[in-house]
Design an enzyme around this catalytic site. Sequence first.
Site, PDB file in Angstrom:
ATOM      1  CE1 TYR A 127      -6.225   3.860   0.137  1.00 23.49           C
ATOM      2  CE2 TYR A 127      -3.865   3.510   0.386  1.00 23.49           C
ATOM      3  CZ  TYR A 127      -5.080   3.155  -0.161  1.00 23.49           C
ATOM      4  OH  TYR A 127      -5.156   2.061  -0.987  1.00 23.49           O
ATOM      5  CG  ASP A 174      -7.545   3.952  -4.092  1.00 25.67           C
ATOM      6  OD1 ASP A 174      -8.733   4.094  -4.444  1.00 25.67           O
ATOM      7  OD2 ASP A 174      -6.829   3.028  -4.512  1.00 25.67           O
ATOM      8  CD  GLU A 213      -2.998  -0.715  -0.169  1.00 26.77           C
ATOM      9  OE1 GLU A 213      -3.018   0.418  -0.668  1.00 26.77           O
ATOM     10  OE2 GLU A 213      -3.644  -1.674  -0.624  1.00 26.77           O
TER      11      GLU A 213
END
Length: 352
Positions: A125, A143, A43
């Site tokens: 996030y 996202d 990520e």
Amino acid sequence: MDASADTISRSLLAWYDAQARVLPWRSPPGSPPPEPYQVWLSEVMLQQTTVAAVGPYFAKFLARWPTVLDLAAADDADVMAAWAGLGYYARARNLLACARAVAARGGTFPATEAELQELPGLGAYTAAAVAAIAFGERATVVDANVERVVARLFAIDAPLPAGRKAIRARAEEITPAERAGDFAQAMMDLGATVCTSRAPRCLLCPLAESCAGRRQGAERFPVKPAKVAKPQRRGQAYWIERSGAVWLVQRPGTGMLGGMRALPDDGWSARGDGRGTGPLAGGWTSGGVVRHSFTHFDLDLQLMLYSGGDLDRLAADSGEWWPLDRLSDAGLPTLFAKAARLALAQHEDLGE
Ligand code: SF4
């Protein structure tokens, strides 16, 4: 969850069961999740970077540092060099800070979004993505792909960035209590393969029946703010060569491209526009200009080539002579790799 939100999450998960992308950092739909380390690493790498670009870096990092404890124990310079070419270098520094914080707690990632957010360099996030994908928490992951899908699905016409609040609220509404990790990945996949920024493939979309944006012209969502031209900056970088080696420096630990190996430059990144003072007096000729675009500005970097002979004045502790035939191992960030290619091309022009 109301009936329409339930329909959306069910339709999307059914589509994901059949169509999930196979990616090296993922588990197949419905199976136990991958290691939190792998989810976190992927990520961080995927932020503002394509899946295709991340693939080889993810494999390289896992082979070299198979666990978060291995990464925590790595030398900063090795990690920065391994990251070279992936861009947004602050991510690599944050990666190390976070790995070391996880190592300090025995090598185990915390399992909730709230605790994950307390780790250094791990933003909202990434915390949501790791909580949902690695630990199955009902966290809402938004996202750029998810933002686009949700803005279209609900025809949210408030322009970005103000529209993000409404997008997040809608994304929360449709996140299911079960399989939140698969749901997050399904949204990412839908945005990447079907609800693409140009020419979305609404005829193939599992959410077409529920989609308000499709009927209003999907491509106008999310509504973008008016474009502002990027500022233009200028600077110089210096190519100093001796006996098949070039003089490289290590950039200061903080600031742009911090901690990376680089050509010496005139301080353009700290001051906006560089002031043209080279590390040696006299003997400079222009080797051309490298154009490079950063997120917030464009840079014209003039390459200066040294042809004087005063090399003893370079302080030994300010840099190192790096062999030209191993320059690809130096881990130069893209800007300086471009400048190096420009300098080396001039050797070829001279038939050297
Ligand atoms: Fe996107 Fe079209 Fe699907 Fe709506 S129907 S979510 S616009 S691909």
